[in-house]
Write an enzyme that holds these catalytic residues in place. Structure first.
Site, PDB file in Angstrom:
ATOM      1  N   GLU A  43      93.734 124.846  17.711  1.00 47.09           N
ATOM      2  CA  GLU A  43      93.409 126.291  17.760  1.00 47.09           C
ATOM      3  C   GLU A  43      91.547 126.367  16.671  1.00 47.09           C
ATOM      4  O   GLU A  43      91.897 126.508  14.923  1.00 47.09           O
ATOM      5  CB  GLU A  43      94.336 127.191  16.909  1.00 47.09           C
ATOM      6  CG  GLU A  43      93.979 128.712  17.284  1.00 47.09           C
ATOM      7  CD  GLU A  43      94.634 128.950  16.127  1.00 47.09           C
ATOM      8  OE1 GLU A  43      94.351 130.465  15.638  1.00 47.09           O
ATOM      9  OE2 GLU A  43      95.723 129.092  16.298  1.00 47.09           O
ATOM     10  N   LYS A  56     103.141 134.945  18.266  1.00 45.88           N
ATOM     11  CA  LYS A  56     102.312 134.361  16.055  1.00 45.88           C
ATOM     12  C   LYS A  56     102.905 135.970  15.446  1.00 45.88           C
ATOM     13  O   LYS A  56     102.741 136.622  15.699  1.00 45.88           O
ATOM     14  CB  LYS A  56     100.755 134.731  16.467  1.00 45.88           C
ATOM     15  CG  LYS A  56     100.398 133.940  15.141  1.00 45.88           C
ATOM     16  CD  LYS A  56      98.648 133.653  15.179  1.00 45.88           C
ATOM     17  CE  LYS A  56      98.364 133.372  13.549  1.00 45.88           C
ATOM     18  NZ  LYS A  56      96.986 133.351  14.201  1.00 45.88           N
ATOM     19  N   ARG A 106      85.417 132.135  13.468  1.00 49.84           N
ATOM     20  CA  ARG A 106      85.023 132.586  12.522  1.00 49.84           C
ATOM     21  C   ARG A 106      84.033 132.769  12.290  1.00 49.84           C
ATOM     22  O   ARG A 106      83.539 132.333  11.402  1.00 49.84           O
ATOM     23  CB  ARG A 106      86.077 132.466  11.301  1.00 49.84           C
ATOM     24  CG  ARG A 106      87.420 133.264  11.459  1.00 49.84           C
ATOM     25  CD  ARG A 106      88.472 132.536  10.959  1.00 49.84           C
ATOM     26  NE  ARG A 106      89.906 132.807  10.658  1.00 49.84           N
ATOM     27  CZ  ARG A 106      90.798 132.813  10.130  1.00 49.84           C
ATOM     28  NH1 ARG A 106      90.604 132.002   8.799  1.00 49.84           N
ATOM     29  NH2 ARG A 106      92.436 133.277  10.102  1.00 49.84           N
TER      30      ARG A 106
END
Length: 212
Positions: free
Chosen positions: A45, A133, A49
């Site tokens: 993943e 998640k 950011r």
């Protein structure tokens, strides 16, 4: 719409740990993905950011066929569409909004939505989401909290992420409702910056050897 679990389940069950990566330089993405795949962790993943994230996803999708690249920190529908266009095979969000769910409905790429409470899990279940998640895992109650949810919310499966390391990973992986965990300890920033790919491969191999 129901969750596209036929695409998502192989990612969550194929390895016990999914590396969560913050990549500052797109040039690091390919050797990093190769190092992780070599250690037994092909699914990764890459979080949105940094300004390099989409280019990093694109590079891995194009140049590392052994990897399964996903995008994390998806905060809105535009992020979702950009990540899919870059080549992401799965999408991860820290929380969820109607706009993100609509984007998932309209995309062939599956969503792993973030949640932190029983009410959020129940709302996602009403939308057909059985794989979610749990974030931020340690701060939101940790393994004990997920254990408490396993009976009343049976049939929901989690990928806890946030505050998880090699020292507490097994606490999560032994739970019946946890399929995998997300972790950033596998690719420390200093090792990535120094290009120490063999050391990252070793960390990946140790993580891949963890058993649920």
């Amino acid at each position: 719409m129901s969750q596209k679990t036929e695409s998502l389940i192989p990612v969550m069950t194929g390895q016990t740990v999914i590396p969560v990566l913050l990549i500052d330089k797109a040039a690091d993405a390919v050797p990093l993905a190769r190092a992780l795949a070599k250690g037994g962790l092909p699914a990764i993943e890459i979080t949105l950011r940094t300004s390099a994230a989409l280019d990093a996803i694109r590079a891995v999708a194009e140049d590392v066929p052994e990897a399964i690249v996903g995008a994390g920190t998806i905060l809105n529908a535009a992020h979702y569409e950009q990540a899919v266009a870059a080549g992401s095979k799965f999408i991860v969000s820290p929380g969820v909004t109607d706009a993100i769910l609509k984007a998932a409905d309209n995309s062939p790429v599956p969503l792993l939505p973030g949640c932190a409470t029983a009410s959020e899990v129940m709302s996602l279940r009403e939308r057909g989401y059985t794989h979610v998640k749990f974030f931020p895992a340690e701060q939101a109650g940790g393994a004990a909290y997920l254990k408490a949810l396993s009976s009343p919310l049976a049939g929901t499966f989690f990928c806890p992420t946030g505050g998880i390391s090699l020292s507490n990973a097994v606490n999560y992986l032994t739970l019946p409702n946890v399929l995998c965990i997300g972790g950033s300890w596998i690719a420390p920033k200093e090792l990535v910056n120094d290009g120490k790919w063999d050391e990252i491969t070793a960390l990946a191999a140790a993580a891949a050897a963890l058993k649920s």
